[in-house]
Design an enzyme around this catalytic site. Structure first.
Site, PDB file in Angstrom:
ATOM      1  N   LYS A  48       0.844  -1.320   0.094  1.00  0.00           N
ATOM      2  CA  LYS A  48       0.032  -0.152   0.022  1.00  0.00           C
ATOM      3  C   LYS A  48       0.807   1.245   0.056  1.00  0.00           C
ATOM      4  O   LYS A  48       0.721   2.301  -0.676  1.00  0.00           O
ATOM      5  CB  LYS A  48      -0.965   0.014   1.374  1.00  0.00           C
ATOM      6  CG  LYS A  48      -1.911  -0.980   1.131  1.00  0.00           C
ATOM      7  CD  LYS A  48      -2.716  -1.250   2.512  1.00  0.00           C
ATOM      8  CE  LYS A  48      -3.665  -2.527   2.646  1.00  0.00           C
ATOM      9  NZ  LYS A  48      -4.214  -2.851   3.822  1.00  0.00           N
ATOM     10  N   GLN A  92      -5.201  -2.226   9.808  1.00  0.00           N
ATOM     11  CA  GLN A  92      -4.772  -3.365   9.335  1.00  0.00           C
ATOM     12  C   GLN A  92      -5.290  -4.528  10.068  1.00  0.00           C
ATOM     13  O   GLN A  92      -5.094  -4.651  11.016  1.00  0.00           O
ATOM     14  CB  GLN A  92      -3.513  -3.383   9.137  1.00  0.00           C
ATOM     15  CG  GLN A  92      -2.609  -4.457   8.369  1.00  0.00           C
ATOM     16  CD  GLN A  92      -2.891  -4.566   6.909  1.00  0.00           C
ATOM     17  OE1 GLN A  92      -2.968  -3.353   6.483  1.00  0.00           O
ATOM     18  NE2 GLN A  92      -3.237  -5.668   6.614  1.00  0.00           N
ATOM     19  N   ASP A 115     -11.823   1.320   3.885  1.00  0.00           N
ATOM     20  CA  ASP A 115     -11.857  -0.254   3.530  1.00  0.00           C
ATOM     21  C   ASP A 115     -13.227  -0.681   3.620  1.00  0.00           C
ATOM     22  O   ASP A 115     -13.802  -1.749   3.267  1.00  0.00           O
ATOM     23  CB  ASP A 115     -11.161  -0.681   4.782  1.00  0.00           C
ATOM     24  CG  ASP A 115      -9.814  -1.410   4.546  1.00  0.00           C
ATOM     25  OD1 ASP A 115      -9.457  -1.747   3.361  1.00  0.00           O
ATOM     26  OD2 ASP A 115      -8.868  -1.485   5.259  1.00  0.00           O
TER      27      ASP A 115
END
Length: 279
Positions: A48, A92, A115
């Site tokens: 990322k 994460q 997300d």
């Protein structure tokens, strides 16, 4: 056998993303919050960060200790909820088992939830709101299929894996594309029969090379979401590529497949947030 090359698709779509970024009056920023130092999480974050650098997007990487409390994580999230220079917040996953994942994820401001995992965004997306964030992996799968003109309308889709991160949202995406969807998992009786009946098979179970030649059938489209680093250092998907490639019609590689598209989709969500005035 047609290779569904996620790296190639991402490279072709990246210039469009770059042009959309150039048209903005500011440089978007996002923060990645990592708990502990899992090797797989660190690898995903590196991908990322590398793509963010390529696009010229600002990124902040916050790494917290494994023993951190949920309250402490929420405090960090709230700091960036209020930061006007940050348009996206990524937590994460997976989190340590002592952390209530739902509580922590829902602390993210929905407008910065690129997300697409907060309950607010999940509900909006399920109800068809245009500006709701689609989870990045699901969006990546959708765009990969579209690029290769694989239409889900009327198709039988079998998904192996029922996680809230991949399996369930991807099932909903397929339903919205007018597919007939079957969700399988570790407790499914006769799993091989279920997977072989599918026109499109999507596998996300985290078991290296679990899906072999007895699970697939001639001409199938197979999407391998899994990625595991083996003891020899190599990456493996959930599908035994060598066994499947001589049988199926289309197949994603690992690496170079869905993972590439997931990173692209994450940044597409970030740019969408900027254009939709969510921040």
């Amino acid at each position: 056998m047609q290779l569904l090359d996620g790296k190639k698709v991402r490279e072709e779509r990246t210039p469009v993303l770059v042009e959309r970024l150039k048209a903005l009056s500011f440089v978007p920023g996002f923060v990645i919050i990592q708990i502990g130092n899992r090797e797989d999480s660190t690898a995903f974050i590196a991908a990322k960060k590398a793509f963010a650098k390529k696009l010229g997007v600002k990124e902040i990487h916050i790494q917290l200790e494994e023993k951190v409390t949920g309250k402490e994580i929420i405090s960090v999230i709230q700091k960036y909820n209020g930061d006007k220079e940050v348009q996206g917040i990524i937590l994460q996953l997976p989190l340590p088992i002592h952390i209530d994942s739902d509580e922590v994820i829902d602390a993210i401001l929905p407008s910065k939830d690129i997300d697409g995992l907060t309950s607010y965004n999940v509900k909006r997306w399920m109800n068809g709101h245009e500006n709701a964030f689609m989870p990045a992996t699901t969006r990546g799968i959708k765009e990969l299929l579209e690029h290769y003109s694989i239409d889900l309308f009327g198709k039988k889709v079998t998904i192996v894996g029922r996680s809230s991160l991949v399996g369930k949202p991807t099932a909903l995406m397929c339903l919205n594309q007018n597919a007939t969807v079957t969700i399988c998992h570790s407790k499914t009786v006769g799993l091989e029969n279920e997977t072989k009946k599918a026109d499109v098979l999507i596998v996300a179970i985290g078991k290296p090379s679990f899906i072999g030649k007895t699970f697939v059938s001639k001409g199938q489209v197979v999407i391998d979401v899994g990625i595991t680093r083996l003891s020899n250092g190599k990456l493996s998907g959930d599908v035994n590529f060598e066994e499947a490639k001589s049988i199926v019609g289309s197949l994603t590689p690992v690496p170079g497949g869905v993972g590439q598209m997931t990173v692209l989709a994450l940044f597409e969500n970030l740019v969408d947030a900027c254009y939709n005035g969510k921040n």
